[in-house]
Design an enzyme around this catalytic site. Structure first.
Site, PDB file in Angstrom:
ATOM      1  N   GLY A 240      -2.609   4.569  -3.503  1.00  0.00           N
ATOM      2  CA  GLY A 240      -3.191   3.370  -4.068  1.00  0.00           C
ATOM      3  C   GLY A 240      -2.727   2.124  -3.357  1.00  0.00           C
TER       4      GLY A 240
ATOM      5  N   SER B  82       0.685   5.824  -0.682  1.00  0.00           N
ATOM      6  CA  SER B  82      -0.120   6.975  -0.296  1.00  0.00           C
ATOM      7  C   SER B  82      -1.358   7.117  -1.164  1.00  0.00           C
ATOM      8  CB  SER B  82       0.722   8.247  -0.402  1.00  0.00           C
ATOM      9  OG  SER B  82       1.807   8.186   0.475  1.00  0.00           O
TER      10      SER B  82
ATOM     11  N   ARG C  55       0.841  -1.186   0.000  1.00  0.00           N
ATOM     12  CA  ARG C  55       0.000   0.000   0.000  1.00  0.00           C
ATOM     13  C   ARG C  55       0.874   1.233   0.000  1.00  0.00           C
ATOM     14  NH1 ARG C  55      -3.521   1.712   5.124  1.00  0.00           N
ATOM     15  NH2 ARG C  55      -1.481   2.577   5.697  1.00  0.00           N
TER      16      ARG C  55
ATOM     17  N   ASP D  10      11.878   8.975  -7.832  1.00  0.00           N
ATOM     18  CA  ASP D  10      11.570   8.487  -6.479  1.00  0.00           C
ATOM     19  C   ASP D  10      12.282   7.157  -6.241  1.00  0.00           C
ATOM     20  OD1 ASP D  10      10.487   8.464  -3.960  1.00  0.00           O
ATOM     21  OD2 ASP D  10       8.547   7.680  -4.575  1.00  0.00           O
TER      22      ASP D  10
END
Length: 942
Positions: free
Chosen positions: A414, A412, A410, A517
């Protein structure tokens, strides 16, 4: 072989043959009035046109055909070859050759805009000219006299004679370059030919054969089964005439004549619907529309009006709304828009570029989505593998595929689940993302990538307000989960995974793709831990070819994870691929230490510390090999120009791995406690293998020579030195007088930590914190940089998780795993319920503050119309949010409702997709509220 027959006088019938596709031309036919004892010779047609007026084009058909003597064993007849026959019985579709014979103009087209449209002549040599061969003249004087007399009679009647053409057929004499029948445009019009192949009604619209009548030939309708088309120009003209028989008046003479002026304009049937052009169709139509440069075509609305749906005046016939994109009459529509138009509203198997084009329409600002609304149950998308099969152009959850519990991860925005195709049984991972938070870069950047270091994409489907992204399922979980299980990784395994991540980054950077990221949670592992692959392209960015980067930091969006951010990102400077290099080395520190960089030394907004402090190379473990430490330092240079590239750093990491003896540690070994921070400043100096490399960004030397180092920032105090502050127990329980820039997490989890939350002096501490930040900003940065960093400070700050508070032995292991972002963030922290309810706009509340990069999105409209954009922890309650923003609401008592005025419960948890609320007054005498916040306290109506 297509054959047209012309019966001769005195013969009972005609030979068996096939008929070539015929087209409309001008007005009447004129009979040929002379009897011949045997067959009509083609030579007689060359000088004397058989047909005049409307059917004058048949002269060209006859002269360009192949004539043969049909007297062998049968009645005499003329057989005209209309089209070559394919040996493999493939259906031929009408196309163009490079040089098109223009009827009535006595010339071949030299237009360069049609040079790429192939001619599907079977088994011809591509790019070669057909050989010209002529037969010798063997005509007698009598035949020449007959031709001369006939020519004079026709000239007196005012009929223009066509220029004599070669006596050999078109396939033998015309110098037209041809292609193999395997051309990709061979079946270009095959998909749409069915709507044009119906027999045309009316005597003036059908196809003709000729029978003897007195001295000449008269046209009659042929058998319907022999109907076929000749070319796109002619067949489209047929259809337009069929729908608009009354539109036969004179047409204005155009300023720029159309090259094919000898025949009716090919695309005058604009209102015909439905006709959805495919990608290849639109490419050919673009060529035809631009055959005369960018000038408008004469006559009825030209092709661009047909495709764009922007006709300037209505045409006769029923009005049908065009479903194609609306553009100006002179503006060319990109092929991509036709492709997107064809893909919308259905799920199909296709290519990566089709998915990327369709995904651009799924952004929250899309005009179509705003018109349809987010709750529509439309199902559209593109699947990139045959193992995921749509059924009837749909691919819906629980109908065609199903998910399995528990979820894989999990983030932020989805959740990730294991899914299974019900038809094929194929299993993969699916990311379920709300349409409001979906970023199109997730699909545009990674669509079509084929590297073993990149998690392959299997397709994406939008189903109502959700976007389902299918990708490969790696059973080993994420690298962040492995760090959580093992505490920290051995040096050899950390180097092994870093090298594979750098290999994936090198693949991306050569294609000018910035990941944005890179962190342990976004690196997935195979079931045996031997393969690592990058995932989560929610923050990806396609770099410009000129190499000039742009700022990734905007007013409402900050990319990546805060602890892994490069200095140029937090300062709002132009960024390039070197951003990923910094993040990958921060991930290396996370693997070696078991915690994120910066978090062992600083608390609060890290953006300021990343911008002002030296690189975190002091966090390199002292046990690392020299080449390992050197590789990390090369990737943590503050100036991007001095930072190593992905290829350079990958080579250094490979040498460092060889230095430690290669990969020898087990895939999942025993748990190892995360490395604690250095105890004193002297130790920190000893842990730096090459201290001269730690330079501030403003003093970086281009030649790499060592420079005098500035004083190091204050080091965190030892836990044993905490009582030396001479504070009473009561004072220490009230607030923490330690400098916020050097707060050790170990001091924050003492017994007095929970008591600190409910004290008023915390407000003074918050004010001192802001003043400290402002003072530190005034020294090393310009005014623009100060404003950029202050904008980061207004977001929110980090906090210790509840797990670290409840379990002090694993405080450093917590490692801020909730600092996730993007569509696919594999959260490696246990789902413990947090009790924090404050936000970036409620700094006065003495509680922990969630990270901007982790929380759910909450938008609240204040009473004065202002919008508050908030990031909160998962599973936070609406009542806690209302209490947290009470100091920002200019009202004594208020409550929260939805945007349409519907009440919400104070104990309702905010969904992962976020929530949009608005404030409403809740006075004492009103019965409209069931709960409210009054003077900062939550009240529930009894």
């Amino acid at each position: 072989m297509a054959v047209m027959e012309v019966a001769c006088p005195g013969t009972p019938g005609s030979a068996v043959g096939q008929q070539k596709e015929l087209a409309k031309a001008k007005e009447k036919t004129q009979s040929l009035g002379k009897k011949q004892s045997c067959i009509f010779k083609l030579e007689a047609v060359e000088k004397s046109p058989v047909f005049c007026g409307k059917w004058e084009i048949l002269n060209d058909v006859i002269t360009k055909g192949t004539a043969k003597d049909g007297s062998e064993g049968g009645p005499p007849a003329i057989s005209i070859i209309a089209q070559a026959e394919c040996e493999n019985s493939q259906e031929f579709s009408p196309t163009f050759s490079e040089r098109i014979f223009i009827a009535g103009s006595q010339q071949y087209s030299q237009s360069e805009s049609l040079d790429q449209i192939p001619n599907n002549v079977a088994h011809a040599t591509e790019g070669k000219m057909a050989r010209v061969c002529r037969r010798g003249k063997r005509h007698g004087k009598a035949r020449k006299k007959r031709r001369k007399k006939r020519s004079k009679s026709l000239a007196q009647a005012g009929v223009a004679l066509a220029k004599p053409l070669p006596r050999t057929p078109e396939q033998e004499s015309c110098t037209i370059p041809v292609q193999e029948d395997e051309s990709p445009l061979g079946n270009l019009y095959a998909r749409n030919v069915s709507q044009f192949t119906k027999p045309l009604g009316g005597p003036g619209l059908g196809h003709l054969c000729f029978k003897k009548q007195d001295e000449g030939l008269r046209p009659v309708l042929p058998r319907p089964e022999l109907h076929k088309l000749i070319s796109p120009l002619q067949c489209l003209n047929h259809v337009w005439k069929l729908h608009h028989p009354q539109a036969t008046g004179p047409r204005p003479h155009p300023t720029h004549p159309f090259p094919y002026s000898g025949m009716p304009h090919p695309f005058p049937f604009y209102p015909l619907e439905p006709w959805k052009p495919y990608m290849l169709d639109s490419a050919v139509l673009d060529k035809l529309a631009g055959v005369s440069g960018q000038r408008p075509l004469p006559g009825p609305p030209h092709l661009s009006q047909l495709a764009h749906g922007d006709s300037q005046k209505p045409l006769p016939g029923p009005h049908l709304e065009s479903s194609c994109p609306s553009r100006g009459a002179l503006e060319k529509v990109p092929v991509e828009e036709y492709l997107v138009h064809a893909l919308q509203g259905s799920v199909s198997s296709g290519q990566a570029h089709s998915l990327a084009s369709l995904a651009k329409t799924w952004s929250s600002g899309s005009a179509k989505l705003q018109r349809l609304g987010p709750e529509t149950e439309d199902n559209e998308g593109v699947l990139l593998t045959e193992k995921l099969k749509p059924v009837d152009y749909e691919y819906r959850e629980e109908v065609h595929w199903m998910t399995h519990q528990p979820r894989v991860g999990r983030g932020s925005f989805g959740e990730v689940h294991r899914m299974k195709d019900k038809q094929t049984g194929f299993q993969c991972a699916v990311k379920k993302v709300r349409l409001e938070v979906f970023r199109v870069e997730e699909l545009v950047a990674c669509a079509g990538l084929s590297s073993p270091r990149i998690v392959p994409l299997y397709g994406a489907v939008r189903e109502g307000p959700w976007v389902n992204i299918f990708m490969e399922l790696l059973e080993g979980g994420s690298l962040g989960q492995l760090i959580k299980q093992m505490g920290c990784l051995p040096e050899d395994r950390a180097l092994y995974y870093l090298g594979q991540a750098l290999e994936g980054l090198e693949y991306l950077h050569t294609r000018r793709i910035l990941h944005g990221d890179v962190k342990a949670d976004n690196v997935l592992l195979s079931s045996d831990g031997s393969r690592a692959a990058l995932c989560d392209f929610g923050h990806a960015l396609c770099l410009q070819p000129d190499g000039l980067g742009k700022s990734l930091l905007t007013g409402d969006y900050i990319p990546g994870t805060e602890t892994h951010m490069a200095p140029e990102v937090v300062m709002g400077k132009p960024c390039d691929a070197k951003v990923d290099i910094w993040s990958s080395c921060c991930m290396m520190l996370h693997m070696l230490n078991g915690c994120h960089p910066w978090t062992q030394y600083f608390r609060g907004p890290l953006c300021l510390k990343i911008a002002s402090e030296p690189p975190p190379i002091r966090e390199i473990p002292p046990s690392c090999a020299p080449l390992t430490a050197q590789a990390i330092q090369e990737g943590l240079r503050k100036e991007p120009v001095h930072r190593a590239s992905a290829m350079e750093l990958r080579r250094k990491v490979g040498k460092a791995l060889q230095e430690v003896g290669g990969l020898k540690s087990p895939w999942k070994g025993e748990y190892k406690e995360p490395r604690p921070p250095p105890q004193d400043q002297a130790t920190c100096h000893q842990t730096l293998p090459t201290p001269p490399r730690e330079n501030p960004p403003a003093k970086a030397n281009t030649d790499g020579a060592p420079e005098p180092q500035p004083p190091l920032p204050p080091e965190p105090p030892e836990p044993s030195k905490a009582p030396a502050l001479n504070l009473s127990k009561e004072e220490s329980g009230t607030w923490e007088p330690l400098p916020l820039s050097s707060l050790d997490p170990a001091t924050a989890k003492g017994p007095s930590f929970p008591d600190r939350r409910a004290t008023l002096p915390e407000l003074e501490l918050q004010q001192l914190e802001i003043e400290l930040f402002l003072n530190s900003l005034s020294q090393p940065f310009s005014l623009e940089e100060q404003e950029q960093i202050l904008s980061c400070l207004s977001i929110d700050s980090l906090s210790l998780s509840d797990d670290s508070e409840k379990n002090p032995s694993k405080a450093s292991q917590s490692s801020r795993d909730t600092l996730s972002s993007g569509v696919h963030s594999w959260n490696s922290q246990a789902e413990a319920r947090t009790c924090s309810c404050s936000t970036a706009l409620a700094r006065g509340r003495p509680t922990d503050i969630p990270s901007y990069f982790n929380g759910v999105k909450v938008q609240i409209q204040s009473l004065n119309g202002e919008h508050l954009h908030i990031r909160e922890f998962h599973r936070v309650k609406v009542g806690d949010i209302a209490t947290g923003i009470s100091s920002q609401i200019p009202a004594t008592a208020f409550s929260l409702v939805t945007k349409d005025g519907q009440p919400v419960c104070y104990d309702m948890e905010v969904p992962d997709s976020g929530i949009d609320l608005q404030c409403t007054l809740a006075p004492d005498g009103s019965f409209a509220w069931t709960w409210r916040v009054k003077h900062g306290q939550l009240e529930n109506r009894p």
